[in-house]
Design an enzyme around this catalytic site. Structure first.
Site, mmCIF file in Angstrom:
data_model
loop_
_atom_site.group_PDB
_atom_site.id
_atom_site.type_symbol
_atom_site.label_atom_id
_atom_site.label_comp_id
_atom_site.label_asym_id
_atom_site.label_seq_id
_atom_site.Cartn_x
_atom_site.Cartn_y
_atom_site.Cartn_z
ATOM 1 N N GLU A 1 -3.109 -9.199 -10.576
ATOM 2 C CA GLU A 1 -3.623 -9.622 -11.905
ATOM 3 C C GLU A 1 -4.252 -11.213 -12.058
ATOM 4 O OE1 GLU A 1 -4.880 -7.911 -14.134
ATOM 5 O OE2 GLU A 1 -4.986 -8.950 -16.009
ATOM 6 N N THR B 1 -21.040 -3.804 -18.723
ATOM 7 C CA THR B 1 -19.828 -4.608 -18.115
ATOM 8 C C THR B 1 -18.618 -3.373 -18.153
ATOM 9 O OG1 THR B 1 -18.409 -6.253 -18.329
ATOM 10 C CG2 THR B 1 -18.535 -5.334 -20.501
#
Ligand code: NAG
Ligand code: NAG
Ligand code: NAG
Ligand code: NAG
Length: 529
Positions: free
Chosen positions: A381, A517
């Site tokens: 992440e 997006t």
């Protein structure tokens, strides 16, 4: 480096670029010279394997969670983190469409007219609702009114998609009712109100304009586009000057009462990311109306290449983009930021500027390294590194903890958050790299990433988040499957192996569709004919 593999047809660009206008829509315009003879079969098998994974996850969601927002794949339960309007169904819609799976398309098409967008007890995020719900609806409508109209059993329901998008837009429009027109992000219904926040973020403000402009164009109600463009105008003309440390690169929080930025912190990371992404995508959407957005993208891209580039001390061959606080750089990045390579590549294709494509490909390489360096083959992440030329006395650029010293020596980054929450950005950028270069290498990278996700995160009735990408079996599961698994991960994993089609990104820079997006493709207005 991009190799010279496409036929040159437009002499004016021939000296500058390794590619240029091929015959529009030619079915084999991405066929690589020197492809392996079995590539065609190989890529079809890979596309089918991704479709299998999508169908598996859909069936698990449909059985245990539909029409709630998300499946909890380990416990076969469900959750509603997106107002309970069926986020996974709406987010899966355009993927089921481009995969051309009629049964799933029609399950979702039957459902959409029944969503009650007038009611929710929970806080509504304007940004998340826009990119997932409005995005999914508008994309499904564009595809079913256009190239995939053959997939819809019920044409009345297709018309109802746009009615639902308009209803949702009307319900959310009060968000823009602020002193400046910069919207509030966190909303409540009944009565319509906000959470009282006086600021909005760069990404949450700057990632509405594609969806709201498309909604305005499709419905004929220009107010939708005007609202989002007014909010965006403060981002594109940033004040005060100190909030723009380098031309085009701006801060993260904007005051909705004054229109002034409140900081000069930023980068291509979460919270800022898709503002930059949409600057060039708006130009793809309509080159006439959004030429000034393109100019802002160029400024941001050039400043990033000039000022944000960083090479790790143990792997100076890798390139990452730093974040900044004013002109001070911070050597840290995220899975989220790995869309940047793909966005530079898209900009380079559209603007016919090889330098952006080449730079994008170096960023893609760095993000590939975050995948191949871990035990699972999946990237973390967030991560940090030590800038190559850091003095040992510089305490502001810390090295890895002892437990990651060996890892950092080999990988060139160390892990600051080890989760994988089914994010798409690395595979998304592989997709753009492949569409631009036709190099099978990027398909192989995307395939390896997909196989790693399929073998580590697939569990129970779907896919679960992983706790530690650098531990055996991903360190265990978090019992949650976000809707963007359907919208993005499995769509880009599929499209990179799929045949050319009108919604695919074109290597000649002339696109008929642009992905929002959340990876929902919208029909573009495009360049003037
Ligand atoms: C088609 O969709 C419309 C709108 O949702 C719905 O009212 C109608 O019942 C559907 N027709 C069939 C045959 O399912
Ligand atoms: C256009 O949309 C705005 C914003 O939701 C709304 O206030 C207005 O009534 C709409 N106009 C029409 C003609 O529907
Ligand atoms: C890394 O730093 C060294 C020492 O400052 C420098 O000589 C070298 O060029 C740098 N390498 C890269 C790729 O920036
Ligand atoms: C994905 O995982 C399933 C279940 O383990 C397996 O049957 C399938 O072969 C896998 N797909 C690939 C491409 O590895």
């Amino acid at each position: 480096m991009v190799s010279f593999r496409f036929v040159l047809a437009a002499p004016c660009f021939a000296l500058l670029l390794p590619f240029t206008f091929a015959i529009p829509h030619s079915k084999d315009n991405l066929k690589r010279q020197g492809s392996r003879p079995d590539d065609h079969v190989l890529n079809r098998q890979r596309a089918d394997a991704v479709k299998e994974a999508f169908t598996y996850a859909w069936n698990g969601y449909y059985k245990y969670a539909f029409p709630n927002d998300e499946l909890n794949p380990v416990s076969n339960g469900f959750s509603n983190s997106r107002n309970g309007w069926g986020a996974s169904a709406v987010d899966a819609f355009s993927t089921a469409l481009v995969m051309q799976i009629p049964q799933i398309v029609n399950q979702i098409l039957d459902y959409i007219p029944t969503i009650n967008f007038d009611e929710t007890a929970d806080e509504i995020s304007l940004f998340e609702t826009t990119i997932r719900y409005l995005g999914g609806l508008l994309s499904g409508y564009d595809l079913l009114k256009g190239p995939l109209s053959n997939l819809a059993k019920n044409t009345t329901a297709v018309d109802a998609i746009l009615t639902q998008a308009q209803r949702l837009g009307n319900n959310l429009a009060f968000a823009f009712n602020t002193p400046t027109g910069i919207p509030s992000n966190n909303l409540y219904y009944n009565p319509d109100r906000t959470d009282g926040s006086t600021t909005n973020g760069l990404a949450t403000t700057g990632t509405l304009v594609l969806e709201w402009t498309r909604l305005g164009d499709l419905t004929g109600n220009k107010t939708f586009g005007d609202l989002a463009q007014k909010g965006e105008s403060y981002l594109n003309n940033p004040q005060p000057a100190t909030s723009e440390p380098w031309p085009g690169l701006v801060g993260m929080n904007i005051n909705i009462n004054t229109g002034l930025f409140e900081d000069a912190f930023g980068g291509w990371v979460g919270g800022a990311d898709s503002y930059y992404e949409y600057l060039i995508k708006m130009y793809v959407y309509d080159t006439t109306r959004f030429a000034s957005y393109k100019d802002r993208w160029i400024k941001a891209a050039d400043s990033s290449i000039a000022h944000l580039v960083s090479h790790p001390s143990t792997r100076p061959d890798l390139t990452f983009l730093s974040v900044y606080n004013g002109k001070k750089l911070i050597y840290e990045s995220q899975h989220l930021a790995c869309f940047d390579g793909g966005n530079f590549i898209l900009g380079g294709l559209v603007l016919k500027q090889q330098k952006y494509i080449d730079f994008g490909l170096t960023l893609v390489n760095g993000c590939e390294d975050t995948y191949t360096s871990t035990l699972t083959g999946i990237g973390p992440e967030s991560f940090r590194w030590v800038q190559n030329d850091t003095l040992p006395t510089d305490t502001s650029n810390p090295g890895p903890p002892a437990s990651q010293a060996d890892f950092y020596a080999k990988a060139g980054f160390y892990i600051t958050s080890s989760y994988y929450i089914l994010r798409p950005e690395v595979i998304e950028s592989f997709y753009y790299a492949f569409r631009a270069t036709g190099d099978q290498k990027y398909r192989d990278w995307a395939w390896n990433a997909f196989v790693a996700i399929n073998s580590t995160a697939r569990t129970g009735s779907g896919f679960a988040e992983l706790r530690d990408v650098n531990a055996p079996k991903g360190g265990g599961f978090v019992d949650f499957q976000d809707s963007f698994l359907f919208a993005e991960v499995l769509k880009y994993s599929y499209l990179i192996h799929a045949p050319d089609n009108v919604w695919q990104v074109e290597h000649n820079g002339v696109n008929e569709w642009v992905f929002n997006t959340e990876a929902h493709p919208f029909k573009v207005v495009g360049p003037p004919i």
